[in-house]
Write a protein that holds these residues in place. Structure first.
Motif, PDB file in Angstrom:
ATOM      1  N   GLN A   5      34.802  47.149 125.519  1.00 13.89           N
ATOM      2  CA  GLN A   5      34.925  45.478 125.623  1.00 13.89           C
ATOM      3  C   GLN A   5      35.691  45.220 126.926  1.00 13.89           C
ATOM      4  O   GLN A   5      36.638  45.648 127.124  1.00 13.89           O
ATOM      5  CB  GLN A   5      35.815  45.356 124.434  1.00 13.89           C
ATOM      6  CG  GLN A   5      36.137  43.854 124.286  1.00 13.89           C
ATOM      7  CD  GLN A   5      35.252  42.968 124.296  1.00 13.89           C
ATOM      8  OE1 GLN A   5      34.069  42.811 123.716  1.00 13.89           O
ATOM      9  NE2 GLN A   5      35.404  41.893 124.855  1.00 13.89           N
ATOM     10  N   ASP A  85      43.654  43.521 117.176  1.00 15.01           N
ATOM     11  CA  ASP A  85      42.775  42.929 116.298  1.00 15.01           C
ATOM     12  C   ASP A  85      42.208  41.567 116.616  1.00 15.01           C
ATOM     13  O   ASP A  85      41.030  41.435 116.537  1.00 15.01           O
ATOM     14  CB  ASP A  85      43.679  42.564 114.999  1.00 15.01           C
ATOM     15  CG  ASP A  85      42.783  42.099 113.720  1.00 15.01           C
ATOM     16  OD1 ASP A  85      41.833  42.618 113.189  1.00 15.01           O
ATOM     17  OD2 ASP A  85      43.143  40.694 113.409  1.00 15.01           O
ATOM     18  N   ARG A  86      43.049  40.787 117.513  1.00 16.06           N
ATOM     19  CA  ARG A  86      42.678  39.416 117.999  1.00 16.06           C
ATOM     20  C   ARG A  86      41.532  39.557 119.059  1.00 16.06           C
ATOM     21  O   ARG A  86      40.828  39.074 119.241  1.00 16.06           O
ATOM     22  CB  ARG A  86      43.719  38.613 118.539  1.00 16.06           C
ATOM     23  CG  ARG A  86      44.763  38.353 117.611  1.00 16.06           C
ATOM     24  CD  ARG A  86      44.427  37.468 116.547  1.00 16.06           C
ATOM     25  NE  ARG A  86      45.386  36.493 115.825  1.00 16.06           N
ATOM     26  CZ  ARG A  86      46.243  37.218 115.166  1.00 16.06           C
ATOM     27  NH1 ARG A  86      46.127  38.555 114.691  1.00 16.06           N
ATOM     28  NH2 ARG A  86      47.161  36.559 114.381  1.00 16.06           N
ATOM     29  N   ASP A  88      39.495  42.050 119.111  1.00 15.52           N
ATOM     30  CA  ASP A  88      38.143  42.457 118.405  1.00 15.52           C
ATOM     31  C   ASP A  88      37.485  41.058 117.873  1.00 15.52           C
ATOM     32  O   ASP A  88      36.226  40.753 117.964  1.00 15.52           O
ATOM     33  CB  ASP A  88      38.232  43.276 117.377  1.00 15.52           C
ATOM     34  CG  ASP A  88      38.582  44.794 117.805  1.00 15.52           C
ATOM     35  OD1 ASP A  88      38.238  45.172 119.062  1.00 15.52           O
ATOM     36  OD2 ASP A  88      39.008  45.563 117.101  1.00 15.52           O
ATOM     37  N   ALA A  89      38.518  40.342 117.282  1.00 18.13           N
ATOM     38  CA  ALA A  89      37.640  39.159 116.724  1.00 18.13           C
ATOM     39  C   ALA A  89      37.061  38.201 117.775  1.00 18.13           C
ATOM     40  O   ALA A  89      36.263  37.555 117.557  1.00 18.13           O
ATOM     41  CB  ALA A  89      39.067  38.329 115.946  1.00 18.13           C
ATOM     42  N   ALA A  91      36.221  38.856 120.720  1.00 14.77           N
ATOM     43  CA  ALA A  91      34.809  39.579 121.202  1.00 14.77           C
ATOM     44  C   ALA A  91      33.691  39.338 120.442  1.00 14.77           C
ATOM     45  O   ALA A  91      32.639  39.206 120.851  1.00 14.77           O
ATOM     46  CB  ALA A  91      35.084  40.911 121.676  1.00 14.77           C
ATOM     47  N   GLN A  92      33.856  39.252 118.922  1.00 15.87           N
ATOM     48  CA  GLN A  92      32.892  39.232 118.290  1.00 15.87           C
ATOM     49  C   GLN A  92      32.141  37.892 117.986  1.00 15.87           C
ATOM     50  O   GLN A  92      31.165  37.673 117.559  1.00 15.87           O
ATOM     51  CB  GLN A  92      33.454  39.589 116.581  1.00 15.87           C
ATOM     52  CG  GLN A  92      33.545  40.994 116.408  1.00 15.87           C
ATOM     53  CD  GLN A  92      34.000  41.424 115.108  1.00 15.87           C
ATOM     54  OE1 GLN A  92      34.243  40.445 114.355  1.00 15.87           O
ATOM     55  NE2 GLN A  92      34.560  42.763 114.969  1.00 15.87           N
ATOM     56  N   LYS A  93      32.902  36.832 118.649  1.00 20.37           N
ATOM     57  CA  LYS A  93      32.531  35.458 118.640  1.00 20.37           C
ATOM     58  C   LYS A  93      31.801  35.264 120.144  1.00 20.37           C
ATOM     59  O   LYS A  93      31.439  34.144 120.343  1.00 20.37           O
ATOM     60  CB  LYS A  93      33.664  34.616 118.506  1.00 20.37           C
ATOM     61  CG  LYS A  93      34.417  34.269 117.376  1.00 20.37           C
ATOM     62  CD  LYS A  93      35.140  33.115 117.365  1.00 20.37           C
ATOM     63  CE  LYS A  93      36.715  33.687 117.616  1.00 20.37           C
ATOM     64  NZ  LYS A  93      37.710  32.321 117.409  1.00 20.37           N
ATOM     65  N   GLY A  94      31.701  36.308 120.618  1.00 17.68           N
ATOM     66  CA  GLY A  94      31.043  36.222 122.138  1.00 17.68           C
ATOM     67  C   GLY A  94      32.082  35.633 123.167  1.00 17.68           C
ATOM     68  O   GLY A  94      31.362  35.296 124.061  1.00 17.68           O
ATOM     69  N   LYS A  95      33.195  35.682 122.819  1.00 18.11           N
ATOM     70  CA  LYS A  95      34.049  35.083 123.915  1.00 18.11           C
ATOM     71  C   LYS A  95      35.126  36.200 124.892  1.00 18.11           C
ATOM     72  O   LYS A  95      34.972  37.201 124.058  1.00 18.11           O
ATOM     73  CB  LYS A  95      35.166  34.230 122.921  1.00 18.11           C
ATOM     74  CG  LYS A  95      34.304  32.957 122.602  1.00 18.11           C
ATOM     75  CD  LYS A  95      35.327  31.834 122.305  1.00 18.11           C
ATOM     76  CE  LYS A  95      34.526  30.637 121.950  1.00 18.11           C
ATOM     77  NZ  LYS A  95      35.486  29.320 121.621  1.00 18.11           N
ATOM     78  N   TYR A 191      39.956  49.369 127.255  1.00 17.63           N
ATOM     79  CA  TYR A 191      39.189  48.192 127.549  1.00 17.63           C
ATOM     80  C   TYR A 191      38.444  48.096 128.984  1.00 17.63           C
ATOM     81  O   TYR A 191      39.169  48.864 129.896  1.00 17.63           O
ATOM     82  CB  TYR A 191      39.629  46.927 127.184  1.00 17.63           C
ATOM     83  CG  TYR A 191      40.237  46.752 125.825  1.00 17.63           C
ATOM     84  CD1 TYR A 191      39.588  46.475 124.504  1.00 17.63           C
ATOM     85  CD2 TYR A 191      41.555  47.048 125.613  1.00 17.63           C
ATOM     86  CE1 TYR A 191      40.197  46.519 123.347  1.00 17.63           C
ATOM     87  CE2 TYR A 191      42.286  47.017 124.446  1.00 17.63           C
ATOM     88  CZ  TYR A 191      41.496  46.549 123.221  1.00 17.63           C
ATOM     89  OH  TYR A 191      42.068  46.712 122.159  1.00 17.63           O
TER      90      TYR A 191
END
Length: 318
Positions: A5, A85-86, A88-89, A91-95, A191
């Motif tokens: 990531q 955790d943040r 991952d969250a 990145a999951q939004k494509g940001k 990362y």
């Protein structure tokens, strides 16, 4: 192709301009910002921690700000868990996740695959040290840590008694320093990280720090600290922060307000020096000199070029 990531990390000493740069990078690369400051997590501690205002955020989402009460403790291990955790969250939004802050050990714990030692505690030894603090004072105990573990001491403030005691406890139980544990683990970057460090010539940085402290006083730092003081907050991790303990000494009648402000400036300058030393010794950083504040646009272009090459991302700015 690297499957890790992407992560942008912006570090540097206090008052060097991390907040301004992080906003610019977030706008350019569709990012969200995670605070890498161990004290901005506390509610009601806004002025003394130079916490970003809603206006300064310019609509960019920020994380790990105002998540704890000043009476609560906060550990490196908890920070590591929350930030990962943040990341991952976001990145999951494509940001693009962006960490910006100056607490080196905390940031290091996130980006490297490093597991904290499960060295057990020694309650009796800890109580002995707590008693010793009352007898000989914080600084004398800190000097004991300097003798056995100068590296850990270099990134722990003498008034952070809890961490000083823990470092001495680990050495007492194992004969190894905290840094020895890190070295044996040989951590890798978790990362695909662009690690940007901001620096500035010392004279200019120290002027900015002094000016920032004056502005904090003007903006109401005294009232902010008095509010915590009046709540009876004393033996708390939060109150050991620079900007709070100095004003506490004034409120306790130990120093004049002028002396407290001068102590705050001096401690902030010393902290900035320790931050730079720590970052240079502990992390592989791409450094950018921000001394010429009037040439911010040129510096942004240099940093953007590095970020785009390192992370293989494109700017939203055309």
């Amino acid at each position: 192709m690297d499957s890790k990531q992407n992560l942008l990390v912006i570090i540097g000493p206090t008052a060097v301009g991390k907040t301004k740069l992080s906003i610019e990078m977030a706008k350019r690369y569709n990012g969200e910002i995670i605070s890498g400051d161990s004290m901005q997590i506390y509610r009601g501690m806004d002025i003394g921690t130079a916490k970003i205002t809603e206006q300064e955020m310019e609509g960019i989402p920020h994380h790990l700000i105002d998540i704890k009460e000043p009476s609560e403790n906060f550990s490196v291990a908890e920070f590591q868990l929350l930030v990962r955790d943040r990341i991952d969250a976001i990145a999951q939004k494509g940001k693009l996740p962006i960490i910006a802050g100056g607490t080196g050990l905390y940031i290091q714990s996130v980006i490297y695959d490093y597991q904290f030692s499960d060295v057990p505690g020694d309650e009796h030894f800890r109580q002995q040290l707590e008693k010793k603090v009352k007898e000989i004072g914080n600084d004398a105990l800190y000097q004991e840590l300097v003798k056995v573990d100068p590296e850990s001491a270099a990134q722990i403030h003498p008034n952070n008694v809890r961490r000083v005691i823990r470092a001495l406890e680990i050495f007492h139980l194992t004969g190894k320093t905290m840094r020895d544990y890190q070295r044996t683990q040989k951590p890798d970057l978790l990362y695909n990280t662009a690690l940007i460090g901001l620096t500035m010539d010392r004279e200019n940085l120290y002027k900015r720090i002094n000016t920032r402290v004056d502005l904090m006083i003007k903006d109401g730092l005294l009232a902010e600290v008095r509010n915590l003081f009046n709540q009876g907050l004393r033996e708390c991790q939060s109150i050991q922060a620079i900007g709070y303990k100095e004003i506490y000494e004034f409120l306790d009648g130990k120093v004049t307000l002028e002396e407290a402000i001068e102590n705050l400036k001096q401690n902030s300058r010393r902290y900035a020096k320790r931050q730079l030393t720590w970052f240079r010794n502990k992390m592989e950083v791409e450094w950018f000199d921000m001394t010429d504040v009037n040439n911010f646009a040129k510096k942004i272009a240099e940093i953007s070029h590095y970020v785009e090459g390192k992370l293989q991302v494109k700017s939203n700015t055309y």
